[in-house]
Design a protein around this motif. Structure first.
Motif, PDB file in Angstrom:
ATOM      1  N   GLY A  25      -6.277  10.103  -4.897  1.00  0.00           N
ATOM      2  CA  GLY A  25      -6.083   9.349  -6.123  1.00  0.00           C
ATOM      3  C   GLY A  25      -6.511   7.911  -5.999  1.00  0.00           C
ATOM      4  O   GLY A  25      -7.246   7.401  -6.820  1.00  0.00           O
ATOM      5  N   ALA A  26      -6.047   7.233  -4.974  1.00  0.00           N
ATOM      6  CA  ALA A  26      -6.414   5.830  -4.796  1.00  0.00           C
ATOM      7  C   ALA A  26      -7.698   5.720  -3.985  1.00  0.00           C
ATOM      8  O   ALA A  26      -8.144   6.689  -3.372  1.00  0.00           O
ATOM      9  CB  ALA A  26      -5.283   5.086  -4.107  1.00  0.00           C
ATOM     10  N   ASP A  27      -8.270   4.547  -3.989  1.00  0.00           N
ATOM     11  CA  ASP A  27      -9.534   4.356  -3.272  1.00  0.00           C
ATOM     12  C   ASP A  27      -9.286   3.641  -1.948  1.00  0.00           C
ATOM     13  O   ASP A  27      -9.586   2.466  -1.785  1.00  0.00           O
ATOM     14  CB  ASP A  27     -10.508   3.573  -4.120  1.00  0.00           C
ATOM     15  CG  ASP A  27      -9.887   2.287  -4.640  1.00  0.00           C
ATOM     16  OD1 ASP A  27     -10.640   1.398  -4.997  1.00  0.00           O
ATOM     17  OD2 ASP A  27      -8.641   2.187  -4.655  1.00  0.00           O
ATOM     18  N   GLU A  62       0.843  -1.188   0.000  1.00  0.00           N
ATOM     19  CA  GLU A  62       0.000   0.000   0.000  1.00  0.00           C
ATOM     20  C   GLU A  62       0.882   1.243   0.000  1.00  0.00           C
ATOM     21  O   GLU A  62       0.599   2.228  -0.665  1.00  0.00           O
ATOM     22  CB  GLU A  62      -0.884  -0.026   1.245  1.00  0.00           C
ATOM     23  CG  GLU A  62      -1.930   1.055   1.278  1.00  0.00           C
ATOM     24  CD  GLU A  62      -2.873   0.854   2.456  1.00  0.00           C
ATOM     25  OE1 GLU A  62      -2.433   0.325   3.495  1.00  0.00           O
ATOM     26  OE2 GLU A  62      -4.056   1.224   2.329  1.00  0.00           O
ATOM     27  N   GLY A  79       4.043   6.167  -5.181  1.00  0.00           N
ATOM     28  CA  GLY A  79       3.933   6.372  -6.611  1.00  0.00           C
ATOM     29  C   GLY A  79       3.159   7.627  -6.959  1.00  0.00           C
ATOM     30  O   GLY A  79       3.315   8.169  -8.047  1.00  0.00           O
ATOM     31  N   GLY A  80       2.339   8.105  -6.035  1.00  0.00           N
ATOM     32  CA  GLY A  80       1.600   9.340  -6.268  1.00  0.00           C
ATOM     33  C   GLY A  80       2.588  10.476  -6.432  1.00  0.00           C
ATOM     34  O   GLY A  80       3.329  10.772  -5.521  1.00  0.00           O
ATOM     35  N   LEU A  98       2.341   1.987  -3.307  1.00  0.00           N
ATOM     36  CA  LEU A  98       1.341   2.670  -4.129  1.00  0.00           C
ATOM     37  C   LEU A  98       1.314   4.150  -3.794  1.00  0.00           C
ATOM     38  O   LEU A  98       1.303   5.015  -4.674  1.00  0.00           O
ATOM     39  CB  LEU A  98      -0.032   2.042  -3.879  1.00  0.00           C
ATOM     40  CG  LEU A  98      -1.146   2.479  -4.818  1.00  0.00           C
ATOM     41  CD1 LEU A  98      -0.807   2.083  -6.241  1.00  0.00           C
ATOM     42  CD2 LEU A  98      -2.475   1.899  -4.400  1.00  0.00           C
ATOM     43  N   GLU A 127      -1.188  14.426  -2.990  1.00  0.00           N
ATOM     44  CA  GLU A 127      -1.710  13.070  -3.133  1.00  0.00           C
ATOM     45  C   GLU A 127      -1.192  12.166  -2.030  1.00  0.00           C
ATOM     46  O   GLU A 127      -1.956  11.494  -1.344  1.00  0.00           O
ATOM     47  CB  GLU A 127      -1.268  12.487  -4.479  1.00  0.00           C
ATOM     48  CG  GLU A 127      -2.198  12.736  -5.640  1.00  0.00           C
ATOM     49  CD  GLU A 127      -1.648  12.115  -6.921  1.00  0.00           C
ATOM     50  OE1 GLU A 127      -1.523  12.844  -7.910  1.00  0.00           O
ATOM     51  OE2 GLU A 127      -1.337  10.928  -6.920  1.00  0.00           O
ATOM     52  N   ARG A 128       0.136  12.172  -1.869  1.00  0.00           N
ATOM     53  CA  ARG A 128       0.737  11.292  -0.876  1.00  0.00           C
ATOM     54  C   ARG A 128       0.231  11.620   0.525  1.00  0.00           C
ATOM     55  O   ARG A 128      -0.079  10.737   1.309  1.00  0.00           O
ATOM     56  CB  ARG A 128       2.261  11.443  -0.893  1.00  0.00           C
ATOM     57  CG  ARG A 128       2.894  11.060  -2.200  1.00  0.00           C
ATOM     58  CD  ARG A 128       4.394  11.000  -2.019  1.00  0.00           C
ATOM     59  NE  ARG A 128       5.102  10.954  -3.295  1.00  0.00           N
ATOM     60  CZ  ARG A 128       6.416  10.889  -3.409  1.00  0.00           C
ATOM     61  NH1 ARG A 128       7.159  10.881  -2.326  1.00  0.00           N
ATOM     62  NH2 ARG A 128       6.983  10.847  -4.585  1.00  0.00           N
TER      63      ARG A 128
END
Lengths: 252, 252
Positions: free
Chosen positions: B242-244, B148, B154-155, B151, B160-161
């Motif tokens: 960005g991610a869910d 996780e 990667g933002g 991921l 985002e992070r």
DNA sequence: AGATAACATTGACGGTGGTCAATGCCTGAC
DNA sequence: GTCAGGCATTGACCACCGTCAATGTTATCT
């Protein structure tokens, strides 16, 4: 481009020699256990782009990658794709004793896997402490790899990340038994396309390309073609990578 | 700033009530096993900055974090520090059946741990398949967390992070038993200083600060103080991340 | 209370890399 | 051989963030 170009000619046993593959993948496992696994193993070929495990679905199989490359990837709501794990031959995929998969596993090249039905594999694991211990160590190693990757992703500049990636590839290659000829130049083969590598490094194909050619400009590597990278100056590459990847190798 | 400000007032059992702590940490463990562990457990307090495990050294203890925050960190040759893992209460540290530690583990706040001598812990693990299975699942979860985090790293944009980080914190908090009062605003407490958070997110304190205040400007969060963050618009925060992350929560 | 230290924040500037677009290269098909 | 498709590469432009420096803020100490 043909997929077969992304990995070398198929080495080792062909066809149905599952025993041989098992022995290769699960080296120095006691023979009795090996035999138990052999009965339930099955070879599967997967074309590039093929989905091995779907996010959210309960994975019904555990598998070892024989050749090719698999990626654990996540599709973001905005359409971007992120690859959070790269599987190369002898790596394992699939989850045990647990819920649905958190990520897709897709074939980044044509690939061949040695697959076990999940429940059967779990039964064998439960019945055999040796295999379970072995599996635990397997998972611990994966955890280390993941943490190593986190470290890599922290390197702000793309050249850093790329250098680290090449070094990790190199280390896996050396460990993978194929020992190099002393005189010959050391080369590593990037097993995946630029797009996928970019998604893996958390960047874009363009930046990957630029970084790669910058390393070449500094005389640290030479690109024989887009996938075959000759390591020209190993210490230099280590220096650029920022982290001491080979130190980790020495310590291990 | 006082270290005690980085975490709330010490809740739960004080002093030598090791049985109580064990029960909390290793919930629903069979009593007999619990008793075995209890005999060898030891409480340790570590001041901020204290080193719990040193890179390269064979860790001689396995421990569970009772309160405070630990960081798994790596010192890069050029002097930069990178935090690749954050440990919060009930998390475990230390390696079993394996070689030297790959990273330092240091106390990011004053911390208290429940420590087991490594060999004794291993013996108990080997003798009790239940605990070993439990431990395996533990490691699998850690692996998930690590992925996780990959991921998250990667933002590309810091906001985002940061949003992802806050959501992960929130999730851990909700899962951690302390259920929120329906009417009250949801707040999460960042358990570490800006510098450490920056090292964790792969960026700088300045950027963290800016990102945090940008989120506030967009009305997604409110900063009660530097560490206490009120979640004002959860869906908005998820969108920015960005991610869910909450999707994952629902699925789990 | 005042002084000091540790930390967080804000501002200005320059470099890295994301984005969009064009070009080049190689493979396979007909 | 020619053509088309899939990639990789290169170039131009600009947003974002790392760096350096200054300022605010909070807690601790005497």
């Amino acid at each position: 481009m043909a997929n077969r170009d992304l990995y070398g000619a198929l080495p080792g046993p062909q066809g149905g020699d599952i025993g041989g593959l098992l022995a290769e993948v699960l080296a120095d496992m006691p023979d009795a256990q090996l035999h138990g696994l052999q009965g339930i193993a099955r070879l599967r070929d997967i074309p590039r782009g093929g989905v091995v495990v779907t996010e959210g679905g309960r994975p019904d199989e555990i598998g070892y990658l024989i050749h090719g490359a698999l990626g654990m990837q996540k599709q973001l709501p905005d359409g971007r794709v992120h690859i959070i794990g790269l599987l190369v031959p002898t790596d394992m995929y699939g989850r045990l004793f647990d819920g649905p998969a958190a990520y897709d596993i897709v074939a980044l090249t044509d690939a061949r896997v040695l697959a076990f039905p999940r429940d059967a594999f779990e039964r064998i694991l439960v019945s055999s402490p040796e295999i379970e211990r072995r599996f635990l160590v397997n998972v611990l190693d994966e955890l280390d790899s993941a943490r190593e990757w986190i470290l890599l992703m922290g390197g702000h500049k793309i050249v850093e990340r790329l250098a680290s990636f090449l070094l990790i590839l190199l280390r896996r290659m050396l460990r993978g038994g194929r020992h190099r000829v002393p005189g010959a130049p050391v080369t590593v083969r990037i097993p995946i396309r630029r797009v996928d590598l970019a998604h893996y490094l958390g960047t874009t194909p363009e930046s990957v390309s630029r970084a790669l050619h910058e390393l070449e400009g500094q005389g640290l590597v030479r690109l024989r073609d887009a996938y075959e990278i000759e390591i020209a100056d190993l210490p230099g590459l280590v220096r650029v990578s920022g982290a001491d990847h080979l130190g980790a190798e020495r310590a291990g």
